[in-house]
Enzyme design. Structure first.
Site, mmCIF file in Angstrom:
data_model
loop_
_atom_site.group_PDB
_atom_site.id
_atom_site.type_symbol
_atom_site.label_atom_id
_atom_site.label_comp_id
_atom_site.label_asym_id
_atom_site.label_seq_id
_atom_site.Cartn_x
_atom_site.Cartn_y
_atom_site.Cartn_z
ATOM 1 C CG HIS A 196 -5.054 17.449 -17.324
ATOM 2 N ND1 HIS A 196 -4.164 16.654 -16.742
ATOM 3 C CD2 HIS A 196 -3.971 18.196 -18.092
ATOM 4 C CE1 HIS A 196 -3.025 17.097 -16.486
ATOM 5 N NE2 HIS A 196 -2.764 18.111 -17.368
ATOM 6 C CG ASP A 197 -8.235 22.679 -18.766
ATOM 7 O OD1 ASP A 197 -7.020 22.492 -18.735
ATOM 8 O OD2 ASP A 197 -9.029 23.081 -19.699
ATOM 9 C CG ASP A 213 -6.391 14.215 -15.359
ATOM 10 O OD1 ASP A 213 -6.166 13.921 -16.723
ATOM 11 O OD2 ASP A 213 -5.341 14.845 -14.886
ATOM 12 C CB SER A 265 -0.158 19.197 -15.973
ATOM 13 O OG SER A 265 -0.064 18.492 -17.228
#
Lengths: 390, 390
Positions: free
Chosen positions: A358-359, A325, A159
């Protein structure tokens, strides 16, 4: 407490301060001069005598210098990348020397808006300068010099951490042998800027924010909590939220017909919001999201061309993205890949099939371990990569 | 002002009140009794003597009874579905009689939280009961009876309007000949509930909300504005935001290095938030989003089975979804389609290729016109559909 065998064990955050003299001040991307700066950092493993085995780990929005291990005997919560950093792990502390520092503008030890401005004796608050990902990296470079590391074997992060890795390879092309860019992007989409903007709005609208001067009193908890809730939705995926919560109710089979947080997903968000307020500074949220919004590799380094920008890079590159994501979607990684390929760079890319959104960069550590471990070992061991790039 | 030729022209909102006597009160899905209820509605076209050409149009979250035409000679802004409703349009007022009413709990003429509670002489505020999509439809049914319409030729709407269309076909299977469900779902996903919950949180956290008792004073503008901004992001698509705004700056080529809304997408959201506060009641936002979160066709009508629920329906069904809609994604429409097909129902489905996200239902009117116009005419003109279903 019994700790797992493959952890770095008990670790301690250390501090390094630079630019105590005005003539050593940092020149920020905005053109402002800024200092002094204290950097909170941790290291794991040992720097070898050749000083060629150092790897910099860069954290995401809400992370800190504590990437691995435990802070005390009774500490139950390891560092944020414990799954990936330690003996025999992706970032193998048996072989390599790991460094992780809190970013400039942060709130966990490195100088940020909550820090005391030595010129006024009060917290900077909104007098803190707007900083960029590039400024964060400049501070990390000072730390590398302090630690005697001239060239990083690798710089890596997910990220916003991936943005820093990319920025390192661009800003200091001769100081980076490889960069591992995970669930990241060369610039935020309009949609991501929009989510950041709404989060900042929520903080700034909170009457307890008081123009940023809330230190020593009530913090803008409601605003920060709402910003975090919005963030959390963007970190998960529609599918992972469906599988985790679906339409399940919190405590009964019957609807309450009131405005309590009766769906499990509501109470999850409430919890995430509240927990975040306990550990994070609202002004840092403003500054760090702004730095992300400003990150624009094609514009800053390529006059609008991503290929031209990435052509500046000498490091080997590994890009990882995750199919679900939608905050920094795979197409953004693929745009980077294409530009690297066009520029004739040494680049590898894997779009990992994952439902976690995204995690996933914090969760899909088994596959990441294989991909990253191999990539780092190859960079370190292969004479070709040495001779050619060193 | 010169109006386009194919508009219904100048129209007037009318009002109908029922349940003025306690024994005519509405029984809500919560079990509560509620009344009296005033319904704001508009009609366009003419109800024929057979009273078989009536079409009910149902609005989405922020809509109202004003679906088409203009409210005055100088009115520049037509109704919310002007592109679709009028002479020769999808909902053709030359042939059919259109009805549109503001939903129960709304803030544009129909009884809602801002209405005066006749028992106290004060606005209901949070004493207004939590209502469901089913309750909204019960109110519309009373209006149909008032207008002398026993059976609707069609009921149609997008987003929350589509939920009402589906609810009509389920709750009053003998009173609906066809339902047109656009950009909608049989129940919200965890992700959509989450977005609604954060929006409500923003309103409730605004100190000016005051437990809902802000009428006559300052409204919780900041909270409602943030809720609307979040909503707007979910109504657009990543691609449409990229094409509309990208990373364009508002007023200069240079970054400001401050917290002004310098990206165009930020200033767009600010504008949408501010504009919304001028026309919408924050408590209505709470009640209407809650009604959407509660909407659960499989649970309410099918004991958990969507197929069992949809088997209750006698109406012909047309489902439209949009490829880039990620709020109520195509897969939710496809789940409905599958269940309708399994239940052996008369169902058509088109997944319209569009970049405009959820908002596409208001924008892709050319294709919608062809699909919907044909569907309604076929339902009206085909003897088979009459004999079989009437």
């Amino acid at each position: 407490m019994e700790k797992p065998a493959n952890t770095v064990g008990q670790v301690k955050t250390e501090y390094f301060t630079f630019a105590e003299d005005d003539d050593e001040y940092l020149i920020l991307d905005s053109g402002k001069r800024f200092g002094p700066v204290t950097v909170a950092y941790e290291t794991y493993g040992t720097l070898n005598t050749e000083k060629d085995n150092a790897i910099l780990l860069c954290h995401a929005l809400s992370g800190d210098a504590h990437a691995a291990g435990y802070h005390s005997e009774n500490d139950k919560k390891p560092g944020w990348w414990e799954d990936m950093v330690g003996p025999g792990k992706a970032f193998d502390t048996n072989k390599y020397f790991m460094i992780c520092s809190n970013v400039l503008g942060g709130c966990v030890g490195t100088t940020g808006p909550a820090s005391i401005n030595p010129h006024t004796g009060k917290p900077y608050a909104m007098d803190f300068p707007v900083v960029t990902i590039g400024d964060m990296v400049k501070v990390q470079k000072k730390l590398m010099e302090h630690l005697g590391v001239q060239k990083l074997l690798a710089v890596s992060g997910g990220s916003m951490g991936g943005m820093q890795a990319l920025e390192w390879a661009l800003r200091y092309p001769d100081c980076v042998r490889s960069a591992i860019i995970i669930a990241s992007t060369a610039c935020l989409s309009a949609q991501s800027i929009a989510f950041d903007a709404v989060g900042r709005n929520a903080i700034i609208s909170d009457p307890k924010w008081k123009g940023g001067n809330y230190y020593g009193g009530d913090v803008p908890a409601q605003g920060l909590s709402i910003a975090r809730m919005i963030g959390h939705i963007t970190y998960l995926s529609d599918r992972s939220m469906h599988e985790k919560f679906g339409r399940k109710l919190q405590s009964s089979e019957k609807l309450n017909f009131d405005f309590s947080s009766e769906f499990q997903v509501e109470s999850y968000l409430d919890y995430q919001g509240t927990k975040f307020v306990e550990r994070f500074d609202a002004n840092t949220y403003l500054f760090v999201t702004k730095a992300m919004d400003y990150f624009d590799v094609p514009e800053y380094y390529g006059g609008g061309s991503l290929e031209k920008a990435l052509d500046l890079i000498k490091a080997r590159i590994l890009i990882l993205s995750f199919t679900s994501d939608w905050l920094f979607p795979p197409y953004q990684s693929e745009e980077m890949l294409d530009a690297f390929v066009q520029a004739g760079k040494d680049v590898s890319y894997v779009n990992i099939d994952s439902p976690y959104g995204h995690d996933a960069f914090l969760l899909e550590y088994e596959l990441e371990t294989r991909l990253i471990g191999t990539f780092i070992d190859a960079t370190y061991n292969n004479e070709m990569f040495w001779e050619e790039k060193w």
